[in-house]
Design a protein around this motif. Structure first.
Motif, short mmCIF file in Angstrom:
data_model
loop_
_atom_site.label_atom_id
_atom_site.label_comp_id
_atom_site.label_asym_id
_atom_site.label_seq_id
_atom_site.Cartn_x
_atom_site.Cartn_y
_atom_site.Cartn_z
N ARG A 162 0.84 -1.19 0.00
CA ARG A 162 0.00 0.00 0.00
C ARG A 162 0.87 1.24 0.00
O ARG A 162 1.88 1.30 0.68
CB ARG A 162 -0.86 -0.02 1.27
N ARG A 211 0.55 5.80 -0.34
CA ARG A 211 -0.34 6.95 -0.25
C ARG A 211 0.39 8.15 -0.83
O ARG A 211 1.58 8.34 -0.62
CB ARG A 211 -0.65 7.16 1.23
N VAL A 240 -4.89 6.83 -2.05
CA VAL A 240 -4.31 5.60 -1.53
C VAL A 240 -4.38 4.55 -2.63
O VAL A 240 -5.41 4.37 -3.27
CB VAL A 240 -5.07 5.11 -0.27
N TYR A 241 -3.25 3.87 -2.83
CA TYR A 241 -3.17 2.82 -3.85
C TYR A 241 -2.74 1.53 -3.17
O TYR A 241 -1.82 1.53 -2.34
CB TYR A 241 -2.18 3.19 -4.95
N GLU A 242 -3.38 0.44 -3.54
CA GLU A 242 -3.08 -0.86 -2.96
C GLU A 242 -2.79 -1.85 -4.08
O GLU A 242 -2.99 -1.54 -5.26
CB GLU A 242 -4.25 -1.33 -2.11
N THR A 293 5.72 -3.09 0.46
CA THR A 293 5.16 -2.63 -0.81
C THR A 293 6.15 -2.85 -1.94
O THR A 293 7.36 -2.66 -1.77
CB THR A 293 4.77 -1.13 -0.72
#
Length: 127
Positions: A65, A67, A76-78, A97
């Motif tokens: 994850r 941000r 926010v990217y996951e 990550t």
């Protein structure tokens, strides 16, 4: 057509808990970046206008994850998310990550030089 993979990237850099495997391809830098610990660039980015990264990035979150904060917004990217971040962002990345990222080589080089200069002045350790 050129291609690169995490395994074939010829430029490998270690920044403490961050591993960056990259290759330049026709004016763009392709990076496979892994974070073994939480990371942010708040300190080093102070060397840049508005204390933010001025290089645009396109990418894909392979695992984990991250941000991005820009202005009064936050994204926010996951894992599984593709992203685009325009100039003027601040990144925050969780441990574990992994990211595939594409950036204009000249703009990335300017950003990295400003960060390196900031760090060489003894103002910080690893991002």
């Amino acid at each position: 057509m050129p291609k690169v993979s995490k395994q074939s990237a010829t430029q490998i850099q270690e920044f403490g808990p961050v591993t960056d495997r990259r290759e330049e391809m026709d004016g763009y830098t392709v990076e496979f970046v892994s974070f073994a610990a939480d990371a942010d660039l708040d300190g080093p980015l102070q060397a840049l206008p508005d204390g933010a990264c001025q290089c645009p990035h396109w990418g894909y979150v392979i695992a984990g994850r991250m941000r991005f904060v820009f202005g009064d917004q936050e994204e926010v990217y996951e894992a599984g998310d593709a992203f685009y971040q325009p100039p003027g962002h601040r990144p925050y990345v969780d441990a574990g990550t992994e990211v595939l990222q594409f950036s204009p080589t000249d703009k990335l080089a300017s950003t990295e030089q400003a960060i390196a200069d900031w760090m060489s002045r003894g103002q910080g350790g690893t991002p």
